[in-house]
Design a protein around this motif. Structure first.
Motif, PDB file in Angstrom:
ATOM      1  N   THR A  40       2.103   5.026   8.542  1.00  0.00           N
ATOM      2  CA  THR A  40       3.248   4.608   7.543  1.00  0.00           C
ATOM      3  C   THR A  40       2.683   3.693   6.239  1.00  0.00           C
ATOM      4  O   THR A  40       2.110   2.913   6.772  1.00  0.00           O
ATOM      5  CB  THR A  40       4.328   4.198   7.986  1.00  0.00           C
ATOM      6  OG1 THR A  40       4.778   4.831   9.261  1.00  0.00           O
ATOM      7  CG2 THR A  40       5.455   3.763   6.988  1.00  0.00           C
ATOM      8  N   THR A  42       3.743   1.486   3.224  1.00  0.00           N
ATOM      9  CA  THR A  42       4.830   0.974   2.690  1.00  0.00           C
ATOM     10  C   THR A  42       4.679   0.015   1.535  1.00  0.00           C
ATOM     11  O   THR A  42       3.560  -0.612   1.355  1.00  0.00           O
ATOM     12  CB  THR A  42       5.707  -0.048   3.652  1.00  0.00           C
ATOM     13  OG1 THR A  42       4.780  -0.903   4.340  1.00  0.00           O
ATOM     14  CG2 THR A  42       6.300   1.053   4.758  1.00  0.00           C
ATOM     15  N   PRO A  47      11.678  -0.436  -1.929  1.00  0.00           N
ATOM     16  CA  PRO A  47      11.934   0.431  -0.929  1.00  0.00           C
ATOM     17  C   PRO A  47      11.670   1.916  -1.774  1.00  0.00           C
ATOM     18  O   PRO A  47      12.451   2.488  -1.911  1.00  0.00           O
ATOM     19  CB  PRO A  47      13.360   0.361  -0.539  1.00  0.00           C
ATOM     20  CG  PRO A  47      14.002  -0.277  -1.791  1.00  0.00           C
ATOM     21  CD  PRO A  47      12.978  -1.046  -2.257  1.00  0.00           C
TER      22      PRO A  47
END
Length: 68
Positions: A40, A42, A47
């Motif tokens: 993942t 990020t 967000p």
């Protein structure tokens, strides 16, 4: 940019260009993180769906980030 190219730049003192409508934003690679356990990517404050952004990011270079 490919996903592996993007992952290789994460954490470096580099910015990448991202076209956003009629402007080009400069995103700092220091603000992204990668978790190999979950595969993942990020951003540390926003967000955002990084996976959608990666193919449009380009031109890794030294400079000042205007976003992220």
């Amino acid at each position: 940019m490919t996903r592996p190219e993007f992952i290789a730049l994460i954490g470096q003192d580099v910015v990448v260009d991202y076209p956003f409508f009629k402007e080009v934003q400069h995103w700092s690679m220091k603000n992204f993180s990668y978790d190999p356990d979950t595969d993942t990517i990020t951003h540390n404050r926003l967000p955002v769906n990084v996976e959608v952004m990666i193919p449009r990011m380009s031109n890794p270079h030294q400079g000042k980030a205007t976003h992220g």
